[in-house]
Write an enzyme that holds these catalytic residues in place. Structure first.
Site, PDB file in Angstrom:
ATOM      1  N   GLY A  56     -77.987  -9.614 -77.963  1.00  0.00           N
ATOM      2  CA  GLY A  56     -77.987  -9.811 -76.522  1.00  0.00           C
ATOM      3  C   GLY A  56     -77.163 -11.022 -76.156  1.00  0.00           C
ATOM      4  O   GLY A  56     -76.267 -11.435 -76.897  1.00  0.00           O
ATOM      5  N   CYS A  57     -77.464 -11.601 -75.004  1.00  0.00           N
ATOM      6  CA  CYS A  57     -76.734 -12.772 -74.532  1.00  0.00           C
ATOM      7  C   CYS A  57     -76.782 -13.880 -75.582  1.00  0.00           C
ATOM      8  O   CYS A  57     -77.851 -14.281 -76.028  1.00  0.00           O
ATOM      9  CB  CYS A  57     -77.336 -13.267 -73.215  1.00  0.00           C
ATOM     10  SG  CYS A  57     -76.564 -14.781 -72.621  1.00  0.00           S
ATOM     11  N   PHE A  58     -75.621 -14.386 -75.958  1.00  0.00           N
ATOM     12  CA  PHE A  58     -75.598 -15.344 -77.061  1.00  0.00           C
ATOM     13  C   PHE A  58     -76.207 -16.692 -76.735  1.00  0.00           C
ATOM     14  O   PHE A  58     -76.554 -17.455 -77.626  1.00  0.00           O
ATOM     15  CB  PHE A  58     -74.213 -15.504 -77.671  1.00  0.00           C
ATOM     16  CG  PHE A  58     -73.043 -15.725 -76.734  1.00  0.00           C
ATOM     17  CD1 PHE A  58     -73.160 -16.379 -75.524  1.00  0.00           C
ATOM     18  CD2 PHE A  58     -71.782 -15.271 -77.109  1.00  0.00           C
ATOM     19  CE1 PHE A  58     -72.063 -16.585 -74.698  1.00  0.00           C
ATOM     20  CE2 PHE A  58     -70.676 -15.473 -76.291  1.00  0.00           C
ATOM     21  CZ  PHE A  58     -70.817 -16.134 -75.085  1.00  0.00           C
TER      22      PHE A  58
END
Length: 151
Positions: free
Chosen positions: A8-10
């Site tokens: 997902g979002c890093f």
């Protein structure tokens, strides 16, 4: 040693690993796509094939790769295809990018164990593939949560 994960979002993923004992450094970036040196804006088009990922440098005397896998599995939904929460697109896919045969086998075994555990009702969609070139994201993405007092 090095390990690379997409979950997902890093920003969130980097923060989790950065706080993990035995992790020496983290950096966020893009991997697994078709374009060299992609920008955030290009990756966000969902047309480059890249995943937002975190590259983790760790000390195997302090933390095992199995423990890193545990952190990975426990902190995202591996049954969600190309999305995590409100973030949708192939760049948010669940992926383990292995750096050697030992990591490959350990990742496969951990996925198989989780699949047979009964923890999830849906199939695990996490990709396990060789680590391609990693392109470091722009500086404003590095340690984002820490820089913005969210960590």
């Amino acid at each position: 040693m090095k390990a690379t994960f997409g979950a997902g979002c890093f920003w969130h993923v980097e923060d989790l690993f950065r706080k993990t004992r035995g992790v020496k450094s983290t950096k966020v970036g893009y991997t697994g796509g078709m374009l060299a040196n992609p920008t955030y804006e290009e990756v966000c088009t969902d047309e480059t094939g890249h995943a937002e990922a975190v590259e983790v440098e760790y000390d195997p005397d302090e933390i095992s790769y199995d423990e890193l896998l545990r952190v990975f599995w426990e902190n995202h939904d591996p049954t969600s295809l190309n999305r995590q929460g409100p973030d949708v697109g192939r760049q948010y896919r669940s992926a383990i990018f292995f750096h050697n045969d030992e990591q490959k086998e350990m990742a496969k075994k951990s996925k198989e164990k989780l699949e047979t555990s009964g923890k999830f009702q849906k199939p695990i969609v996490t990709e396990i593939q060789p680590a391609p070139e990693f392109f470091k994201a722009e500086d404003y993405h590095q340690k984002y949560f820490q820089k913005h007092g969210l960590s």
